[in-house]
Write an enzyme that holds these catalytic residues in place. Structure first.
Site, PDB file in Angstrom:
ATOM      1  N   GLU A 114     -10.708 -23.803  30.499  1.00 23.92           N
ATOM      2  CA  GLU A 114      -9.837 -24.169  31.384  1.00 23.92           C
ATOM      3  C   GLU A 114      -8.489 -23.394  31.936  1.00 23.92           C
ATOM      4  OE1 GLU A 114      -8.656 -28.338  30.616  1.00 23.92           O
ATOM      5  OE2 GLU A 114     -10.728 -28.890  29.589  1.00 23.92           O
ATOM      6  N   GLU A 156     -10.538 -32.456  22.846  1.00 23.47           N
ATOM      7  CA  GLU A 156      -9.167 -32.935  22.460  1.00 23.47           C
ATOM      8  C   GLU A 156      -9.168 -33.968  21.286  1.00 23.47           C
ATOM      9  OE1 GLU A 156      -6.695 -33.713  26.082  1.00 23.47           O
ATOM     10  OE2 GLU A 156      -7.350 -32.066  26.942  1.00 23.47           O
TER      11      GLU A 156
END
Ligand code: 9MR
Length: 396
Positions: A305, A188
């Site tokens: 995910e 991220e």
């Protein structure tokens, strides 16, 4: 192609059958020894919904085996307590999954009690479980702006940040070297809406080290564990919205820069936290174009995910499960059409344990249902959708 060929490992099915005979179908000899999981007879598992198809989950019909038959790895994120305090869940995990990723245990907060200490106890238990059950392992995550320990903000400065980062990666990736299939090295790092150059997230790492931290992290990880595939992992890359398009472009530019500088990055991780409410904003053609651009850089792609949020979906469970299953199927069938996609991980396996229960609960107080198995460990329509996509995927 048999499972053993596609995964390059000995055929363990005979072993499980033998365990089954030894313990009997229902027996589970404690959380450390659930080797019979994959052949446990779940044929009694009745479909939850009157009009659903039957769920064929036995042995090599489980999700992991179906994926493996196509050269794709399927697995899920898990918390330590899920496996060691819930033997039924552990058995189901071993049955469905071929890969394990710690949901929390390898984050800084878990591994770093202080600036000069590492505590591998919890993470090692997950690694031992994976080894014992022949599950491949993904490490998550070496560099992230979240889940940093309390001491971080006070004790990490511009002066020592590089040394702290290098030491962390060398020690952690070094500790697990040879055992990891892959690592999420940087997680991220891109968030264009924060307004920083090149779409970088204004994370502590950017503030302390500038953009070079990304390159540094990959180079140190490759030295510490030369065998692991190294990923850049991020979210909000999925939808046909201006925000996701800007993010896809920024991630692509980052990957291009890294590749042009011969940084050892091997794959992109698409987190794919989908929202059942937003599925109309998914555009398969656009997604496939993006994935092709990533693959053209010489990178593999993992769905890392995957789950489908149902916070804002109708209360009716049948309706809700259908929307969630459709989101899984639309997404995965588009994404797996790209041959560079070689792994799919769901962020949890059963609705019994999902981060969304805490982070995105429903207003009506009903439990969330974002994962392939329900809270009783029975397959849902989402499981069927994933199974179908694996069955229809092209061989890797
Ligand atoms: O699911 C994870 C949750 O249990 C943790 O409390 C949280 C903070 O460590 O992280 C969650 O996992 C995140 C993952 O590490 C990175 N991508 C987003 C995931 C969901 O927030």
């Amino acid at each position: 192609m048999t499972d053993s060929k596609s995964t390059g490992r000995p055929n363990k099915r005979l072993l499980y059958r033998r365990d089954l005979l030894r313990f009997g179908a229902g027996a589970i000899a404690g959380a450390g020894a659930v080797a019979l999981g994959r052949s446990q007879n779940l044929s009694q598992a009745e479909p939850q919904l009157a009009n659903s198809r039957s769920f064929d989950v036995e042995g090599d019909r489980a999700l992991g085996a179906r994926a493996a038959a196509k050269g794709i790895l399927y697995g899920a994120a898990v918390r330590r307590s899920n496996l060691f305090e819930d033997t039924a869940f552990a058995a189901r995990f071993v049955q469905e999954c071929r890969m394990l990723v710690p949901e929390r245990a390898m984050k800084w907060q878990a591994l770093r009690p202080s600036l000069d200490k590492f505590d591998f106890e919890g993470a090692d238990q997950l690694v031992d479980f994976a080894t014992q059950h022949d599950l491949k392992l993904r490490g998550h995550t070496l560099v992230w702006h979240q889940s940093l320990p309390d001491w971080f903000a006070e004790q990490v400065t511009r002066q020592n940040a590089e040394q702290v980062l290098v030491n962390h990666i060398q020690t952690v990736a070094g500790h697990y070297a040879g055992k990891m299939h892959s690592w999420d090295v940087v997680n991220e790092a891109i968030q264009p809406k924060e307004g920083k150059p090149d779409g970088f997230r204004n994370s502590p790492w950017l503030q302390l080290l500038g953009q070079d931290y990304v390159e540094l992290a990959f180079r140190v990880a490759a030295e510490a564990d030369p065998d692991a595939m190294l990923l850049y992992n991020d979210y909000s890359l999925d939808y046909d919205t201006a925000e996701d398009e800007t993010k896809r472009n920024a991630v692509l530019r980052l990957l291009e820069r890294l590749k042009s500088r011969e940084v050892p990055v091997h794959a992109l991780g698409l987190q794919a936290h989908l929202d059942g409410q937003d599925s109309r904003q998914f555009n398969p053609v656009q997604m496939q174009r993006f994935l092709r651009e990533v693959a053209d850089l010489g990178l593999k792609i993992f769905v890392t995910e995957l789950d489908v949020e149902d916070q804002r979906l109708p209360a009716n469970i049948e309706q809700r499960d259908r929307i969630v299953a459709a989101a899984y199927e639309d997404y995965l069938s588009a994404v797996l059409a790209e041959p560079a996609v070689i792994a799919v991980l769901t962020w949890g396996l059963s609705d019994r344990y999902s981060w969304l229960s805490d982070y995105k609960p429903r207003d009506d107080g009903m439990p969330v249902r974002p994962l392939p198995l329900d809270a009783d460990l029975q397959p849902k329509l989402a499981w069927n959708a994933i199974a179908r996509v694996f069955d229809q995927a092209a061989q890797r």
